[in-house]
Design a protein around this motif. Structure first.
Motif, PDB file in Angstrom:
ATOM      1  N   GLY A  39      30.844  41.774  48.993  1.00  0.00           N
ATOM      2  CA  GLY A  39      31.571  40.503  49.055  1.00  0.00           C
ATOM      3  C   GLY A  39      32.755  40.663  49.980  1.00  0.00           C
ATOM      4  N   SER A  40      33.258  39.526  50.478  1.00  0.00           N
ATOM      5  CA  SER A  40      34.373  39.602  51.422  1.00  0.00           C
ATOM      6  C   SER A  40      35.369  38.484  51.212  1.00  0.00           C
ATOM      7  N   GLY A  41      35.399  37.965  49.957  1.00  0.00           N
ATOM      8  CA  GLY A  41      36.351  36.918  49.625  1.00  0.00           C
ATOM      9  C   GLY A  41      37.648  37.510  49.089  1.00  0.00           C
ATOM     10  N   ILE A  42      38.321  36.723  48.247  1.00  0.00           N
ATOM     11  CA  ILE A  42      39.671  37.102  47.827  1.00  0.00           C
ATOM     12  C   ILE A  42      39.666  38.406  47.018  1.00  0.00           C
ATOM     13  N   ILE A  43      38.783  38.497  46.025  1.00  0.00           N
ATOM     14  CA  ILE A  43      38.781  39.698  45.176  1.00  0.00           C
ATOM     15  C   ILE A  43      38.433  40.924  46.017  1.00  0.00           C
ATOM     16  N   ALA A  44      37.469  40.772  46.914  1.00  0.00           N
ATOM     17  CA  ALA A  44      37.048  41.909  47.745  1.00  0.00           C
ATOM     18  C   ALA A  44      38.211  42.438  48.588  1.00  0.00           C
ATOM     19  N   ALA A  96      31.986  41.570  44.131  1.00  0.00           N
ATOM     20  CA  ALA A  96      33.037  40.542  44.222  1.00  0.00           C
ATOM     21  C   ALA A  96      32.487  39.382  45.038  1.00  0.00           C
ATOM     22  N   THR A  97      31.466  38.738  44.486  1.00  0.00           N
ATOM     23  CA  THR A  97      30.760  37.689  45.227  1.00  0.00           C
ATOM     24  C   THR A  97      30.908  36.332  44.555  1.00  0.00           C
ATOM     25  N   GLY A  98      32.036  36.107  43.937  1.00  0.00           N
ATOM     26  CA  GLY A  98      32.297  34.791  43.356  1.00  0.00           C
ATOM     27  C   GLY A  98      32.216  34.803  41.832  1.00  0.00           C
ATOM     28  N   LEU A 153      42.085  28.925  40.539  1.00  0.00           N
ATOM     29  CA  LEU A 153      43.424  29.503  40.679  1.00  0.00           C
ATOM     30  C   LEU A 153      44.237  29.214  39.429  1.00  0.00           C
ATOM     31  N   GLY A 186      47.306  32.139  47.722  1.00  0.00           N
ATOM     32  CA  GLY A 186      48.023  33.365  48.080  1.00  0.00           C
ATOM     33  C   GLY A 186      47.111  34.549  47.850  1.00  0.00           C
ATOM     34  N   VAL A 187      46.858  35.328  48.879  1.00  0.00           N
ATOM     35  CA  VAL A 187      45.930  36.460  48.754  1.00  0.00           C
ATOM     36  C   VAL A 187      46.738  37.743  48.909  1.00  0.00           C
TER      37      VAL A 187
END
Ligand code: FAD
Ligand code: NAD
Length: 480
Positions: free
Chosen positions: A189-194, A276-278, A332, A364-365
């Motif tokens: 995954g490459s979003g916020i958690i990743a 971490a894919t959603g 959020l 905010g990341v």
């Protein structure tokens, strides 16, 4: 089976909805039903136990661990002598776990909650405004209520990739409580958690490989910001972009991930894997269809702008409300908290209801460097301007151009501001760089209160030489 018990109000969850009870509701009978989050089914919801709060405590730790690699550019030689994972983990959860336990104890037995029954178990709808609760001891309770507030949140989604679920991957529910840090970690995954965990794990010495389907990480951000973050993270960790994961297996050494990039087959190995894919809303666990509740995209409970739950035909289901991740496209905590306040107000004041959608939602990341945004990115603003015939102006201000940026020796951070060319109304702002999550608040406030770039720039002193000069200088570019 127990007889049915009727309450004035049923609350589902103990995250954001835990702020619903209060002294002004002392005359109402309330049942709060909570299954708990994470492997230990703890009270208090995601943000406190598995989300915002512990992650940011890890991020602060990671920022410090990274300091030696950054101080060299300022002529200061420092060395990281070691990372004590049990001490890091136990500082964080040593603070959080007692808050969760104390919160549960308060609800279960404090006299303030004499009108509230706490049921620790899983609720499912059996009919409109009717719930069955399966308690931890295996018994069940049948509940009906005049008002039902759904705050059942979301959970990590494990994508349907061959072998992935059987490989028992880490998720954000488990990774922060690991017994020991692995030598290496694949992040899917490459979003916020990743990107937040890529920073934390890398800074603490784990050999991180991030596997992204796309070419860039954090694609929810403005394209230039996402490209800059991709470049920076690429200098710290191994980035496998444009890779479609086809299978994941546990092996004697750890995990093996196979994927394809065009015609090329790629095999990656590491000691562990973090997915971490959603996150998917918990509407399925509540069997909302049995309650006559309609669904929006991605399994979200359908709500209107007053947070009233809708039936499958889009009609309001009287007395049923939802807030937070179970119904919101923006998963959020500040959004969930705001919606809680809206629901509480609307339940208590049906004659003067408020909408929940009147303010722009900031993100905010907490990766490194931080990223934050509010409103439209440049591409969206341009497309909208083209359709409406209006013009936009875009200002880019580099941290390296302000005095505090020199102090920090920052060479990569910038702010991008998008305004309406004529009125200078702020349409959006994006920041990548130190304290981005704090700096953005100036622009969030302006957008929320209707201040234009011109007003904001010219109607106050800006402290010199502080970081908000980044915002001031961007505003001055468009404020003439
Ligand atoms: C790793 C991570 C980091 C994050 N960081 C941030 C951040 O920095 N900033 C930010 O704004 N947001 C952050 N978030 C998102 C934020 O945590 C969520 O948006 C927020 O916690 C959602 O609150 P909620 O009340 O909707 O749900 P939750 O807090 O998840 O509460 C849901 C509750 O419902 C209960 N429940 C679920 N199903 C049932 C059922 N069938 N019966 C009974 N009870 C049930 C659960 O036990 C839980 O108590 C993060 C999330 C994660 C995972
Ligand atoms: N700082 C914060 O505010 C914060 C921090 C953490 C989490 N959160 C919330 O939690 C939510 C969930 O976070 P998240 O990072 O899991 O989700 P996300 O939506 O931010 O990112 C998911 C990523 O997974 C990718 N993906 C999906 N399926 C995939 C597959 N099969 N293979 C490879 N990649 C795949 C997507 O392309 C995307 O890049 C966020 O949307 C956010 O709202 C917020």
């Amino acid at each position: 089976m127990n007889a049915q018990t009727h309450y004035d109000i049923a609350l589902i969850g103990s995250g954001s909805v835990n702020s619903f009870p209060g002294p002004d509701l002392a005359g109402h009978s309330i049942v709060q039903i909570d299954r708990g989050v994470g492997p230990q089914a703890v009270f208090g919801g995601t943000c406190l136990n598995l989300g915002c709060i512990p992650t940011k405590m890890f991020v602060r730790t990671a920022d410090l661990a990274l300091a030696p690699s950054e101080s060299a550019a300022l002529g200061v030689r420092e060395r990281l002598e070691g990372v004590d994972w049990p001490a890091i983990r136990d500082r964080i959860f040593g603070r959080i776990d007692p808050i969760s336990a104390g919160g549960e104890e308060y609800r279960a037995s404090h006299e303030d909650n004499a009108n509230l029954t706490l049921l620790r178990g899983e609720a499912r709808f059996t009919g409109p405004k009717a719930l069955r609760v399966e308690l931890a001891d295996g018994t069940t309770r049948e509940i009906t209520a005049d008002t039902i507030v759904l705050g059942a949140g979301s959970r990590p989604e494990i994508p349907a990739i061959d072998g992935l679920a059987d490989a028992a991957p880490q998720t954000s529910d488990t990774v922060m409580r690991m017994d020991a840090l692995p030598a290496s970690m694949l992040i899917l995954g490459s979003g916020i958690i990743a990107v937040e965990f890529a920073h934390v794990l890398d800074a603490l010495g784990v050999d991180v490989t991030l596997v992204a389907r796309s070419q860039r990480v954090l694609r929810a951000a403005d394209a230039d910001v996402s490209a800059r973050l991709t470049e920076i993270l690429g200098g710290r960790i191994r980035l496998e972009t444009g890779l479609d994961t086809t299978s994941v297996r546990r092996t004697a050494e750890g995990v093996e991930l196979r994927g394809t990039r065009g015609r090329e087959e790629v095999v990656l190995q590491a000691e562990d894997v973090l997915v971490a894919t959603g996150r998917r809303p918990n509407s399925d666990r509540l069997d909302v269809a049995a309650g006559g509740i309609g669904l929006a995209d991605g399994g979200r409970v359908a709500v209107d702008a007053y947070q009233r739950v809708l039936d499958p035909g889009g009609q309001v289901l009287p007395g049923v409300w939802a807030l937070g991740d179970i119904s919101s496209p923006d998963q959020l905590k500040h959004v969930a908290n705001h919606q809680l306040r809206i629901v509480r107000h609307n339940v208590l004041h049906p004659e003067e209801m408020r909408r929940s959608d009147e303010m722009p939602v900031p993100f905010g990341v907490f990766t490194h460097p931080q990223v934050a945004w509010v409103g439209r990115d440049e591409e969206t603003a341009r497309a909208e301007a083209e359709r409406s015939g209006r013009e936009i102006r875009v200002a880019v201000q580099e941290y390296s151009s302000i005095a505090y940026g020199w102090a920090m020796e920052d060479t990569t951070g910038f702010l991008k501001l998008v305004v309406d060319a004529e009125s200078t109304a702020i349409l959006g702002a994006q920041i990548i760089g130190p304290e981005a999550t704090s700096l953005i608040q100036l622009l969030v406030q302006a957008m929320s209160t209707g201040q234009t770039a011109r007003d904001l720039a010219r109607t106050q002193y800006w402290i010199h030489p502080a970081m908000p000069e980044l915002v001031e200088n961007a505003l001055l570019q468009v404020a003439d």
